[in-house]
Design an enzyme around this catalytic site. Structure first.
Site, PDB file in Angstrom:
ATOM      1  CG  ASP A 103      -1.892  -1.005   1.138  1.00 18.27           C
ATOM      2  OD1 ASP A 103      -2.138  -1.759   0.024  1.00 18.27           O
ATOM      3  OD2 ASP A 103      -2.310  -1.468   2.359  1.00 18.27           O
TER       4      ASP A 103
HETATM    5  N1  URA Z   1      -1.316  -5.825   3.817  1.00 16.21           N
HETATM    6  C1  URA Z   1      -1.584  -4.634   3.972  1.00 16.21           C
HETATM    7  O1  URA Z   1      -2.843  -4.370   4.399  1.00 16.21           O
HETATM    8  N2  URA Z   1      -0.927  -3.802   3.263  1.00 16.21           N
HETATM    9  C2  URA Z   1       0.194  -3.933   2.639  1.00 16.21           C
HETATM   10  O2  URA Z   1       0.513  -3.104   1.810  1.00 16.21           O
HETATM   11  C3  URA Z   1       0.720  -5.225   2.624  1.00 16.21           C
HETATM   12  C4  URA Z   1      -0.022  -6.231   3.342  1.00 16.21           C
END
Ligand code: URA
Length: 238
Positions: A103
């Protein structure tokens, strides 16, 4: 592969610049000066010299990046900086792509490569490649959460996750926050955040520490990257 493409991929300049090198008789293939940019060449078999120096061509590149927050795990984006913007121009000529997504606000280990077969293997849902994260959580993580994560958590869309290993590193009663490590075998969209959401908690900070056998180099500053070592590449492929 065409010689102009190979030379451009080796960081010798754009196709146009590479054509100039060819025209200037600076390129030899198997002791013969080559001027035609369309000449086919096999870097595994042919000896390629540039101004008399042997070209060490590597078909695949593998970079380990410590992704900072605010950067998108994509090759292009209209609004935000992408992880490719963090690489030197000479390191993007071979068109590496991020292996999976973190993310925008997640930090940590991101592998970038142009090895499509390896990418496919690492991301295949059938392979269950472990991904370990450090997380700071709003709320007090409990043994009940550990058990629930081990058994699989039902997300808001009714998807039941595969077993995940949750380790509590510390609990702060005063701020009502927890520090944990979590290992998941899948890579669903926002998976870690949605798993904590399912047990009534929020992720305040998330950082990926490892993917399969590849562990984030602790010496890499946020936003910094380096080539993976031969041993790391071998482990990723094992
Ligand atoms: N899980 C999440 O919620 N975000 C990420 O970036 C990676 C794994």
């Amino acid at each position: 592969m065409r010689i102009d493409k190979l030379l451009a991929h080796s960081g010798l300049g754009t196709r146009k610049e590479v054509k100039k090198l060819l025209k200037a008789s600076m390129i030899e293939i198997n002791s013969e000066v080559i001027k035609d940019p369309k000449t086919q060449v096999d870097p595994d078999v042919d000896v390629i010299l540039i101004a008399g120096e042997a070209l060490d061509y590597q078909e695949f590149v593998y970079f380990m990046l410590n992704k900072p927050a605010g950067v998108i795990s994509a090759t292009e984006d209209d609004m935000h900086e992408t992880v490719l913007d963090l690489l030197q121009p000479s390191d993007i000529v071979q068109e590496p792509h991020p292996v999976g997504r973190l993310d925008i606000d997640t930090e940590g280990l991101l592998l970038l490569t142009n090895d499509g077969a390896l990418t496919h293997r690492l991301l295949s849902p059938k392979r269950h490649v472990d991904k370990t994260y450090f997380a700071e959580i709003e709320g007090l993580v409990s043994d009940k959460d550990i058990t629930q994560f081990k058994e699989g958590v039902t997300l808001a869309d009714d998807y039941v996750t595969m077993p995940a290993e949750l380790t509590i590193l510390s609990i702060d009663e005063e701020t009502q926050t927890s520090k944990v490590e979590i290992t998941i075998q899948e890579g669903k969209f926002h998976q870690v955040k949605r798993m904590f959401h399912a047990v009534g908690k929020d992720v305040l900070y998330l950082k990926r520490l490892s993917m399969g056998k590849l562990t984030l180099d602790p010496h890499l500053e946020l936003g910094a990257y380096r080539e993976c070592t031969k041993a790391e590449i071998a482990q990723l492929k094992a």
